[in-house]
Design an enzyme around this catalytic site. Structure first.
Site, PDB file in Angstrom:
ATOM      1  N   ARG A 122     -14.220 -40.521   5.529  1.00 33.38           N
ATOM      2  CA  ARG A 122     -14.363 -41.891   5.015  1.00 33.38           C
ATOM      3  C   ARG A 122     -15.785 -42.088   4.510  1.00 33.38           C
ATOM      4  O   ARG A 122     -16.570 -42.843   5.071  1.00 33.38           O
ATOM      5  CB  ARG A 122     -13.948 -42.870   6.079  1.00 33.38           C
ATOM      6  N   GLN A 127     -13.644 -42.592  -1.104  1.00 35.02           N
ATOM      7  CA  GLN A 127     -12.930 -43.866  -0.903  1.00 35.02           C
ATOM      8  C   GLN A 127     -11.673 -43.964  -1.761  1.00 35.02           C
ATOM      9  O   GLN A 127     -10.645 -44.447  -1.321  1.00 35.02           O
ATOM     10  CB  GLN A 127     -13.858 -45.034  -1.229  1.00 35.02           C
ATOM     11  N   ASP A 130      -8.649 -42.335  -0.154  1.00 36.05           N
ATOM     12  CA  ASP A 130      -8.427 -42.698   1.253  1.00 36.05           C
ATOM     13  C   ASP A 130      -7.012 -43.274   1.436  1.00 36.05           C
ATOM     14  O   ASP A 130      -6.788 -44.473   1.287  1.00 36.05           O
ATOM     15  CB  ASP A 130      -9.512 -43.711   1.649  1.00 36.05           C
ATOM     16  N   SER A 133      -6.518 -45.984   4.207  1.00 39.17           N
ATOM     17  CA  SER A 133      -6.863 -47.355   3.824  1.00 39.17           C
ATOM     18  C   SER A 133      -5.846 -47.934   2.852  1.00 39.17           C
ATOM     19  O   SER A 133      -5.428 -49.083   3.007  1.00 39.17           O
ATOM     20  CB  SER A 133      -8.254 -47.405   3.182  1.00 39.17           C
ATOM     21  N   TYR A 230     -14.679 -45.070  13.950  1.00 39.53           N
ATOM     22  CA  TYR A 230     -13.436 -45.332  14.682  1.00 39.53           C
ATOM     23  C   TYR A 230     -13.735 -45.859  16.079  1.00 39.53           C
ATOM     24  O   TYR A 230     -14.866 -45.797  16.556  1.00 39.53           O
ATOM     25  CB  TYR A 230     -12.614 -44.040  14.796  1.00 39.53           C
TER      26      TYR A 230
HETATM   27  P1  NAD Z   1      -7.617 -47.435  12.975  1.00 42.14           P
HETATM   28  O1  NAD Z   1      -6.389 -47.505  12.171  1.00 42.14           O
HETATM   29  O2  NAD Z   1      -8.029 -46.138  13.577  1.00 42.14           O
HETATM   30  O3  NAD Z   1      -7.530 -48.509  14.161  1.00 42.14           O
HETATM   31  C1  NAD Z   1      -7.236 -49.857  13.883  1.00 42.14           C
HETATM   32  C2  NAD Z   1      -8.193 -50.753  14.638  1.00 42.14           C
HETATM   33  O4  NAD Z   1      -7.842 -50.752  16.023  1.00 42.14           O
HETATM   34  C3  NAD Z   1      -9.650 -50.318  14.575  1.00 42.14           C
HETATM   35  O5  NAD Z   1     -10.431 -51.377  14.048  1.00 42.14           O
HETATM   36  C4  NAD Z   1      -9.999 -50.015  16.012  1.00 42.14           C
HETATM   37  O6  NAD Z   1     -11.355 -50.323  16.323  1.00 42.14           O
HETATM   38  C5  NAD Z   1      -9.038 -50.905  16.755  1.00 42.14           C
HETATM   39  N1  NAD Z   1      -8.830 -50.555  18.162  1.00 42.14           N
HETATM   40  C6  NAD Z   1      -8.738 -49.334  18.735  1.00 42.14           C
HETATM   41  N2  NAD Z   1      -8.566 -49.436  20.065  1.00 42.14           N
HETATM   42  C7  NAD Z   1      -8.520 -50.768  20.345  1.00 42.14           C
HETATM   43  C8  NAD Z   1      -8.337 -51.506  21.533  1.00 42.14           C
HETATM   44  N3  NAD Z   1      -8.204 -50.905  22.717  1.00 42.14           N
HETATM   45  N4  NAD Z   1      -8.356 -52.855  21.452  1.00 42.14           N
HETATM   46  C9  NAD Z   1      -8.514 -53.470  20.267  1.00 42.14           C
HETATM   47  N5  NAD Z   1      -8.676 -52.829  19.094  1.00 42.14           N
HETATM   48  C10 NAD Z   1      -8.686 -51.490  19.132  1.00 42.14           C
HETATM   49  O7  NAD Z   1      -8.850 -47.992  12.151  1.00 42.14           O
HETATM   50  P2  NAD Z   1      -9.035 -48.118  10.565  1.00 42.14           P
HETATM   51  O8  NAD Z   1      -8.368 -49.311  10.066  1.00 42.14           O
HETATM   52  O9  NAD Z   1      -8.678 -46.814   9.982  1.00 42.14           O
HETATM   53  O10 NAD Z   1     -10.599 -48.349  10.488  1.00 42.14           O
HETATM   54  C11 NAD Z   1     -11.494 -47.519  11.221  1.00 42.14           C
HETATM   55  C12 NAD Z   1     -12.900 -47.668  10.693  1.00 42.14           C
HETATM   56  O11 NAD Z   1     -13.048 -47.027   9.445  1.00 42.14           O
HETATM   57  C13 NAD Z   1     -13.393 -49.059  10.503  1.00 42.14           C
HETATM   58  O12 NAD Z   1     -14.733 -49.072  10.937  1.00 42.14           O
HETATM   59  C14 NAD Z   1     -13.315 -49.262   9.028  1.00 42.14           C
HETATM   60  O13 NAD Z   1     -14.179 -50.268   8.573  1.00 42.14           O
HETATM   61  C15 NAD Z   1     -13.734 -47.913   8.587  1.00 42.14           C
HETATM   62  N6  NAD Z   1     -13.356 -47.590   7.211  1.00 42.14           N
HETATM   63  C16 NAD Z   1     -14.294 -47.042   6.395  1.00 42.14           C
HETATM   64  C17 NAD Z   1     -13.963 -46.701   5.104  1.00 42.14           C
HETATM   65  C18 NAD Z   1     -14.975 -46.095   4.199  1.00 42.14           C
HETATM   66  O14 NAD Z   1     -16.153 -46.239   4.411  1.00 42.14           O
HETATM   67  N7  NAD Z   1     -14.568 -45.376   3.189  1.00 42.14           N
HETATM   68  C19 NAD Z   1     -12.696 -46.908   4.646  1.00 42.14           C
HETATM   69  C20 NAD Z   1     -11.754 -47.458   5.506  1.00 42.14           C
HETATM   70  C21 NAD Z   1     -12.102 -47.786   6.796  1.00 42.14           C
END
Ligand code: NAD
Length: 378
Positions: A122, A127, A130, A133, A230
């Site tokens: 990520r 991006q 991805d 996302s 994550y």
């Molecule tokens: P994910 O699908 O792995 O998880 C979904 C959400 O569940 C996450 O926000 C996680 O913190 C939360 N979670 C996990 N355990 C939990 C618990 N016990 N209680 C409550 N919430 C809990 O996550 P995602 O949507 O793939 O996003 C992960 C990270 O990646 C984020 O920081 C997001 O901003 C980042 N991201 C970055 C990019 C990029 O820079 N290119 C793109 C997409 C996402």
């Protein structure tokens, strides 16, 4: 260079890995594209549209993948699906590799270079590739739409001559990509929205969408985000404090959408039977983590379970419930990755095996499992 677009063998998969738009782009960089007949049918793309974009249509998978240098799919090919594939062909899909040793071995034995799009780093450069996302964003949106369809009441506050309808209270658990889109969608529908996460960065993001953030903000919370962005798996002590907070909040909610995931681990259990029983009849819970074991104790993959009048919705493949949009974005993610694997001058494949995107996603090559995270145990 020849690119094959295969149909999905999993009957529940509605998406397709290319669209007429991406076929035109592949053609523009000199590739021949063959689409298996019917590949786009469930996403509303007839074969004729692929042909109009310049693809040829093959009657079956073995005709489609014959001589293909690159094979595109949504899901990991089943064993035998790649028989007849050219040795060394690149196979690009959502491979779901965790705990799938036999399937990875089968890909290695098929002598293809298999790439798992969900392992794409990520980072800014990637991006556009991805898939997590692009698909999670749609799942978050669709979860709220599904919830509103299951909910027997209106979402926004309405002041009518016949009386006032209160706004629904919607609670989003896990505020990553899917959760933030669920927050935004619930806000657009006029709900009173709260959200929780274990990562501190989520707080500002939730608040910037006009929702209230609720969490146990202790020392462990401050450290809960990994370098990759994550969530970590939280301690039993944190989970107990979180459960106490959620228990008092959830009883007042009309709709709950859970999205919490931890990479490579089962989804954390966030909603217990007792919490479900504390909710009002008519309430709805959507468990977007159901395919990873579920955030809700009673959720069943592929089913809507009703308990004490509370509906617990466990749809599989939620992005596939928006097949056309999900395919369009997924196909663009794949195109962006394939473009990095091609030499623009010779228009031939020129995979840079040392590129961090390739190293992060390549599972098998030259008959072996090459990804460091999936080495077979002795
Ligand atoms: P994910 O699908 O792995 O998880 C979904 C959400 O569940 C996450 O926000 C996680 O913190 C939360 N979670 C996990 N355990 C939990 C618990 N016990 N209680 C409550 N919430 C809990 O996550 P995602 O949507 O793939 O996003 C992960 C990270 O990646 C984020 O920081 C997001 O901003 C980042 N991201 C970055 C990019 C990029 O820079 N290119 C793109 C997409 C996402």
């Amino acid at each position: 260079m020849r690119i094959a677009v295969l149909s999905e063998t999993d009957g529940a998969e509605t998406r397709v890995s290319a669209t007429p738009e991406t076929v035109k782009k592949y053609k523009a960089f000199g590739a021949d594209v063959t689409v298996q007949a019917g590949a786009g049918a469930k996403a509303g793309i007839p074969d004729a549209e692929f042909e109009a974009a310049g693809a040829s249509v093959a009657a079956n998978a073995s005709d489609a993948l014959k001589d293909a240098d690159v094979i595109l799919k949504v899901r990991r090919p089943a064993e035998g699906e790649l028989s007849g594939a050219k040795p060394g062909a690149l196979v690009i899909a959502i491979m779901d590799p965790y705990g799938q040793e036999a399937a990875l071995k089968a890909l290695a034995d098929a002598n293809v270079a298999a790439f798992a799009m969900e392992l794409m780093p990520r980072i800014t450069r990637a991006q556009v590739m991805d898939v997590l996302s692009s698909q999670a964003n749609l799942a978050g949106y669709r979860a709220v739409i599904d919830a509103s369809a299951e909910y027997g009441r209106a979402i926004p506050m309405m002041m009518t001559a016949a009386g006032t309808v209160p706004a629904a209270r919607i609670f989003i658990m896990g505020a990553g990509v899917a959760g933030l889109q669920a927050v935004a969608t619930a806000r657009r529908l006029g709900a009173v929205v709260t959200a929780t996460d274990v990562r501190p960065a989520a707080k500002e993001q939730v608040e910037s969408l006009g929702a209230k953030f609720i969490a146990v903000e202790d020392e462990e919370f401050k450290q809960a985000e990994t370098a990759g962005g994550y969530a970590k798996e939280m301690s039993a002590e944190y989970r107990a404090k979180q459960a106490e907070l959620v228990a008092s909040h959830i009883a007042k909610q009309d709709i709950v959408v859970t999205t919490a995931l931890i990479p490579g681990r089962p989804a954390p259990k966030l909603i217990t039977r007792a919490m479900v029983e504390s909710m009002k009849p008519g309430s709805v819970i959507i468990d977007l983590a159901v395919e990873r074991g579920g955030n809700v104790e009673m959720a069943q993959a592929g089913q809507v379970v009703e308990h004490n009048g509370v509906k617990i919705v466990g749809h599989n493949n939620v992005p596939g419930r928006l097949a056309a949009t999900a395919s369009s974005l997924y196909a663009k993610n794949l195109y962006a990755f394939v473009e990095t694997l091609v030499n623009k001058d010779t228009k031939e494949l020129a995979v840079k095996w040392d590129d961090e995107l390739v190293k992060a996603t390549c599972l098998t090559r030259d008959g072996a499992i090459v990804h460091t995270a999936f080495q077979p145990t002795a």
